[in-house]
Scaffold this motif. Sequence first.
Motif, PDB file in Angstrom:
ATOM      1  N   MET A   1       0.853  -1.174   0.000  1.00  0.00           N
ATOM      2  CA  MET A   1       0.000   0.000   0.000  1.00  0.00           C
ATOM      3  C   MET A   1       0.893   1.229   0.000  1.00  0.00           C
ATOM      4  N   HIS A   2       0.538   2.201  -0.817  1.00  0.00           N
ATOM      5  CA  HIS A   2       1.246   3.474  -0.912  1.00  0.00           C
ATOM      6  C   HIS A   2       0.383   4.526  -0.215  1.00  0.00           C
ATOM      7  N   TYR A   3       1.011   5.552   0.350  1.00  0.00           N
ATOM      8  CA  TYR A   3       0.211   6.586   0.999  1.00  0.00           C
ATOM      9  C   TYR A   3       0.902   7.939   0.957  1.00  0.00           C
ATOM     10  N   ILE A   4       0.080   8.972   1.167  1.00  0.00           N
ATOM     11  CA  ILE A   4       0.542  10.334   1.394  1.00  0.00           C
ATOM     12  C   ILE A   4      -0.391  10.957   2.424  1.00  0.00           C
ATOM     13  N   ASN A   5       0.040  12.058   2.999  1.00  0.00           N
ATOM     14  CA  ASN A   5      -0.803  12.861   3.870  1.00  0.00           C
ATOM     15  C   ASN A   5      -1.101  14.167   3.158  1.00  0.00           C
ATOM     16  N   MET A   6      -2.290  14.695   3.376  1.00  0.00           N
ATOM     17  CA  MET A   6      -2.631  15.993   2.803  1.00  0.00           C
ATOM     18  C   MET A   6      -3.381  16.822   3.824  1.00  0.00           C
ATOM     19  N   THR A   7      -3.186  18.116   3.757  1.00  0.00           N
ATOM     20  CA  THR A   7      -3.892  19.054   4.619  1.00  0.00           C
ATOM     21  C   THR A   7      -5.216  19.403   3.962  1.00  0.00           C
ATOM     22  N   SER A   8      -6.268  19.498   4.780  1.00  0.00           N
ATOM     23  CA  SER A   8      -7.594  19.822   4.260  1.00  0.00           C
ATOM     24  C   SER A   8      -8.353  20.636   5.311  1.00  0.00           C
ATOM     25  N   ALA A  17      -3.320   4.053  -1.518  1.00  0.00           N
ATOM     26  CA  ALA A  17      -3.643   3.478  -2.829  1.00  0.00           C
ATOM     27  C   ALA A  17      -2.823   2.225  -3.080  1.00  0.00           C
ATOM     28  N   THR A  18      -3.420   1.353  -3.856  1.00  0.00           N
ATOM     29  CA  THR A  18      -2.713   0.206  -4.415  1.00  0.00           C
ATOM     30  C   THR A  18      -2.404   0.557  -5.864  1.00  0.00           C
ATOM     31  N   ASP A  19      -1.846  -0.368  -6.597  1.00  0.00           N
ATOM     32  CA  ASP A  19      -1.610  -0.117  -8.014  1.00  0.00           C
ATOM     33  C   ASP A  19      -2.917  -0.166  -8.804  1.00  0.00           C
ATOM     34  N   ILE A  20      -3.992  -0.659  -8.195  1.00  0.00           N
ATOM     35  CA  ILE A  20      -5.302  -0.716  -8.842  1.00  0.00           C
ATOM     36  C   ILE A  20      -6.037   0.607  -8.714  1.00  0.00           C
ATOM     37  N   GLY A  21      -5.966   1.229  -7.526  1.00  0.00           N
ATOM     38  CA  GLY A  21      -6.695   2.469  -7.322  1.00  0.00           C
ATOM     39  C   GLY A  21      -6.640   2.942  -5.883  1.00  0.00           C
ATOM     40  N   LEU A  22      -7.362   4.017  -5.617  1.00  0.00           N
ATOM     41  CA  LEU A  22      -7.427   4.589  -4.284  1.00  0.00           C
ATOM     42  C   LEU A  22      -8.146   3.612  -3.357  1.00  0.00           C
ATOM     43  N   ALA A  23      -7.524   3.312  -2.237  1.00  0.00           N
ATOM     44  CA  ALA A  23      -8.078   2.319  -1.309  1.00  0.00           C
ATOM     45  C   ALA A  23      -8.447   2.922   0.041  1.00  0.00           C
ATOM     46  N   GLY A  24      -8.077   4.181   0.285  1.00  0.00           N
ATOM     47  CA  GLY A  24      -8.405   4.770   1.566  1.00  0.00           C
ATOM     48  C   GLY A  24      -8.243   6.269   1.599  1.00  0.00           C
ATOM     49  N   ASN A  42       4.696   7.477  -0.578  1.00  0.00           N
ATOM     50  CA  ASN A  42       5.010   7.582  -2.003  1.00  0.00           C
ATOM     51  C   ASN A  42       4.318   8.810  -2.593  1.00  0.00           C
ATOM     52  N   PRO A  43       4.921   9.994  -2.411  1.00  0.00           N
ATOM     53  CA  PRO A  43       4.289  11.225  -2.891  1.00  0.00           C
ATOM     54  C   PRO A  43       4.222  11.350  -4.412  1.00  0.00           C
ATOM     55  N   GLU A  44       4.791  10.403  -5.132  1.00  0.00           N
ATOM     56  CA  GLU A  44       4.756  10.439  -6.599  1.00  0.00           C
ATOM     57  C   GLU A  44       3.794   9.417  -7.194  1.00  0.00           C
ATOM     58  N   HIS A  45       3.073   8.663  -6.352  1.00  0.00           N
ATOM     59  CA  HIS A  45       2.145   7.643  -6.864  1.00  0.00           C
ATOM     60  C   HIS A  45       1.036   8.346  -7.650  1.00  0.00           C
ATOM     61  N   PRO A  46       0.816   7.946  -8.918  1.00  0.00           N
ATOM     62  CA  PRO A  46      -0.136   8.677  -9.771  1.00  0.00           C
ATOM     63  C   PRO A  46      -1.567   8.716  -9.225  1.00  0.00           C
ATOM     64  N   VAL A  47      -2.043   7.645  -8.641  1.00  0.00           N
ATOM     65  CA  VAL A  47      -3.410   7.650  -8.094  1.00  0.00           C
ATOM     66  C   VAL A  47      -3.488   8.598  -6.902  1.00  0.00           C
ATOM     67  N   LEU A  48      -2.472   8.612  -6.069  1.00  0.00           N
ATOM     68  CA  LEU A  48      -2.464   9.509  -4.913  1.00  0.00           C
ATOM     69  C   LEU A  48      -2.392  10.970  -5.347  1.00  0.00           C
ATOM     70  N   LEU A  49      -1.609  11.262  -6.366  1.00  0.00           N
ATOM     71  CA  LEU A  49      -1.534  12.623  -6.895  1.00  0.00           C
ATOM     72  C   LEU A  49      -2.883  13.063  -7.461  1.00  0.00           C
ATOM     73  N   GLN A  50      -3.536  12.156  -8.188  1.00  0.00           N
ATOM     74  CA  GLN A  50      -4.847  12.453  -8.760  1.00  0.00           C
ATOM     75  C   GLN A  50      -5.876  12.654  -7.647  1.00  0.00           C
ATOM     76  N   ALA A  51      -5.843  11.812  -6.628  1.00  0.00           N
ATOM     77  CA  ALA A  51      -6.786  11.934  -5.511  1.00  0.00           C
ATOM     78  C   ALA A  51      -6.577  13.250  -4.774  1.00  0.00           C
ATOM     79  N   LYS A  52      -5.334  13.603  -4.507  1.00  0.00           N
ATOM     80  CA  LYS A  52      -5.045  14.853  -3.811  1.00  0.00           C
ATOM     81  C   LYS A  52      -5.548  16.043  -4.617  1.00  0.00           C
ATOM     82  N   GLN A  53      -5.285  16.041  -5.922  1.00  0.00           N
ATOM     83  CA  GLN A  53      -5.740  17.140  -6.769  1.00  0.00           C
ATOM     84  C   GLN A  53      -7.263  17.259  -6.742  1.00  0.00           C
ATOM     85  N   GLN A  54      -7.959  16.137  -6.888  1.00  0.00           N
ATOM     86  CA  GLN A  54      -9.418  16.179  -6.918  1.00  0.00           C
ATOM     87  C   GLN A  54      -9.994  16.566  -5.543  1.00  0.00           C
TER      88      GLN A  54
END
Length: 175
Positions: A1-8, A17-24, A42-54
Motif C-alpha cells: 500500500m502506498h500513501y501520502i498525507n494531505m492538509t484539508s 492506494a494500491t496499483d489498482i486504485g485509491l483504497a483509503g 510515495n508522494p509520486e504515486h499517480p493515483v495519490l496525486l490524482q486523488a489529492k488534486q481532486q
Amino acid sequence: MHYINMTSPVGTLLLAATDIGLAGVYFEHHKHFKGSEGWHLNPEHPVLLQAKQQLDEYFAGERQVFDIPLDLSAGTAFQQEVWSALREIPFATTQSYAWLAQHIQRPHAVRAVGAANGRNPVSVIIPCHRVIASSGALTGYAGGLENKQVLLELEARASNKQVYGSSQKQLFSLA
C-alpha cells in the motif's frame, strides 16, 4: 500500500492506494483506521496525486464528482454494494440510512447498511457523509460528526443550497 498525507479543511487526511486504485481516505482520528505500518510513503504515486488534486478541488468548491480509480477489494460484497449506492447520492444532498437500504433493495437491513456505511474506507470520495438519520440528525461518521457537518456545509455553500440548523445540531434538507 502506498500513501501520502494531505492538509484539508477537516484536518490532515491520509490517502492510501494500491496499483489498482485509491483504497483509503482516512481522517486523523478515523474510527476504523488500523494504521499505516508496512505501507510506503510515495508522494509520486499517480493515483495519490490524482486523488489529492481532486480533493483539493472539492474542498475549494470546484469539484462535485470524483473520477478516481478505486480499489475496494478489502470490503465484503455487501459493503461494496452499499459503497456503490453511496456514490449515487448527488453532491449537496442527503439521504437516510433507510433510503439507502431501500435503494439497494434490502429495506430490512438498515443497521447492516449503517455498519457498511461506517466502514467505507474512501471517505469524502465515496460520500458516506451524505447519509443522515431519517429525523435529519447527523449520526454515525467514522471521521467524527464535526467533520461530517463541515463536509455537508461545504457542499451546501458550493451549491448555494440553504442549510437549516440550530446551535445544537445541523439539519440538511433532503433533495
